[in-house]
Motif scaffolding. Structure first.
Motif, PDB file in Angstrom:
ATOM      1  N   PRO A 146       0.823  -1.210   0.000  1.00  0.00           N
ATOM      2  CA  PRO A 146       0.000   0.000   0.000  1.00  0.00           C
ATOM      3  C   PRO A 146       0.854   1.256   0.000  1.00  0.00           C
ATOM      4  N   GLU A 154      -6.893   4.501  -3.891  1.00  0.00           N
ATOM      5  CA  GLU A 154      -6.942   3.079  -4.207  1.00  0.00           C
ATOM      6  C   GLU A 154      -6.144   2.785  -5.470  1.00  0.00           C
ATOM      7  N   GLY A 165      -3.065  -2.763  -5.964  1.00  0.00           N
ATOM      8  CA  GLY A 165      -2.873  -2.876  -4.523  1.00  0.00           C
ATOM      9  C   GLY A 165      -3.419  -4.176  -3.962  1.00  0.00           C
ATOM     10  N   ARG A 195      -5.744  -6.736  -1.864  1.00  0.00           N
ATOM     11  CA  ARG A 195      -7.194  -6.731  -1.738  1.00  0.00           C
ATOM     12  C   ARG A 195      -7.599  -7.117  -0.315  1.00  0.00           C
ATOM     13  N   VAL A 196      -8.613  -6.430   0.189  1.00  0.00           N
ATOM     14  CA  VAL A 196      -9.124  -6.703   1.537  1.00  0.00           C
ATOM     15  C   VAL A 196     -10.641  -6.602   1.509  1.00  0.00           C
ATOM     16  N   LEU A 211      -8.403   2.518   4.279  1.00  0.00           N
ATOM     17  CA  LEU A 211      -7.611   1.545   3.530  1.00  0.00           C
ATOM     18  C   LEU A 211      -7.521   1.926   2.054  1.00  0.00           C
ATOM     19  N   TRP A 267      -5.155   0.258  -0.790  1.00  0.00           N
ATOM     20  CA  TRP A 267      -5.741  -1.077  -0.828  1.00  0.00           C
ATOM     21  C   TRP A 267      -6.921  -1.098  -1.806  1.00  0.00           C
ATOM     22  N   GLU A 323      -1.118  -3.655   7.202  1.00  0.00           N
ATOM     23  CA  GLU A 323       0.090  -3.346   6.444  1.00  0.00           C
ATOM     24  C   GLU A 323       1.270  -4.203   6.898  1.00  0.00           C
TER      25      GLU A 323
END
Length: 369
Positions: free
Chosen positions: A3, A99, A103, A105-106, A127, A132, A219
């Motif tokens: 990130p 974003e 990046g 993924r969450v 995020l 992210w 992170e």
């Protein structure tokens, strides 16, 4: 790809902006609230600061004012809705875009039954600002749908949010299901305790007290769980073998009905209650039994005691005699006399109530906190 690094803004006095934002949401002024937030963004240049140091504290004040009976439920809902819409406006500003297509993924979601989605929304936006790729699933996500999403998208982690402790058993199922799917879980929200004790008890892979902390944990990275970790989670609550939680949870309706009937004989003012007052009393009793069951689930008497003392404050602020709680707890103990953990939990709460002489009162308008 990692990130984006976080820029640390210089300290900024947001006190005046918080007062202006509070005034706007208190009055139901969405346009005024948006103007305050956008002015703060222009001044600070940091969307994360605006989200977490302006909007989040004002939303916390909304809850405090409702508890003190200085906001109605409708006003509380209006203020929350305004904050949600203002966050959406903020998220679409060029200054707020962070974003990254490449990046990590969450998935950010609230547990099944949890409708307080604003804390999770704040985390999702933070995020995104940090680079992210966020799938924000919102409030009240049934666990089967959450797991189906994980299989389809393969995120690096799940951030699971819950504000109400009575959702902890459901959160436990979600945590173990995510881990069984090979995705680690970071838990957050008031339900998991101020120090994350319930997140640890339920086997979550991480916990954080706020969005900044959660972003930092993510992170650093969470290890993907394997079968041993899943098995440890399942076996981590051996006290459930006594079946006290299962039986109390299954008989909630019966316990509430009997306690309500017996309370009229034990607590004389109830004989003059209106139908509306009796309905509210039944609702309060249902919450008490639900919290009792949850305390049995996590084996923590303090969880139930904190709820009972909070309920006493809520009743006092609404000019309802909080002394009615003691006979109600005693009547529940009589019905649960064969359940030692339940009786100890009820006795602990009654002792804490008795030590309040008089019961702690929430300050009224114009009085110092």
């Amino acid at each position: 790809m990692t990130p984006h690094p976080v820029r640390r803004p210089e300290a900024m006095d947001l006190g005046p902006a918080r007062e202006l934002l509070w005034s706007a949401v208190h009055q139901g002024d969405e346009h005024g609230a948006a103007a305050v937030v956008l002015d703060a963004l222009e001044s600070s240049g940091e969307a994360e600061t605006v989200l977490l140091d302006l909007i989040a504290p004002v939303q916390a004040k909304v809850g405090t004012e409702w508890a003190a009976n200085r906001l109605t439920v409708a006003q509380e809902h209006t203020a929350t809705a305004i904050h949600e819409r203002v966050i959406a406006v903020l998220a679409h500003r060029p200054e707020s875009r962070g974003e990254s297509p490449g990046g990590p993924r969450v998935t950010v979601a609230c547990v099944d039954g949890e409708w307080h989605a604003l804390p999770a929304r704040l985390l999702a936006e933070v995020l995104r600002l940090r680079g992210w790729r966020v799938d924000f699933l919102g409030a009240h996500v049934p666990t089967p749908h959450l797991i189906a999403h994980l299989h389809r998208t393969g995120p690096r982690a799940v951030a699971l949010s819950s504000s109400i402790p009575t959702h902890l058993p459901t959160a436990h199922m979600a945590v173990t299901a995510c881990q069984a799917a090979g995705v680690p879980v970071i838990a957050g929200g008031a339900a998991f305790g101020p120090d994350g004790r319930y997140a640890r008890a339920l086997g979550a892979d991480g916990w954080a007290p706020d969005a900044r902390g959660a972003a930092a944990v993510l992170e650093r990275g969470l290890d993907r769980p394997g079968p041993p970790a899943f098995q440890q989670t399942v076996e981590g609550l051996p006290h459930l073998a006594d079946q006290e939680y299962t039986i109390v949870a299954a008989t909630t309706h019966q316990l509430v009905k009997q306690t309500l009937a017996d309370l009229e004989d034990r607590f004389e003012p109830m004989r003059r209650y209106t139908e509306r007052q009796r309905r509210h009393t039944a609702e309060d009793l249902a919450h008490i039994v639900e919290y009792l069951a949850t305390s049995l689930y996590v084996a923590d008497e303090q969880l139930f005691t904190r709820f009972v003392l909070w309920t006493a404050d809520i009743l006092t602020a609404r000019h309802v005699p909080a002394r009615s709680l003691d006979p109600a707890l005693d009547l529940l103990a009589l019905q649960l006399k064969d359940f030692p953990r339940a009786c100890r939990t009820l006795a602990h709460a009654r002792e804490a109530l008795a030590e309040r002489t008089p019961l702690t009162k929430i300050p009224g308008p114009g009085k110092p906190a």
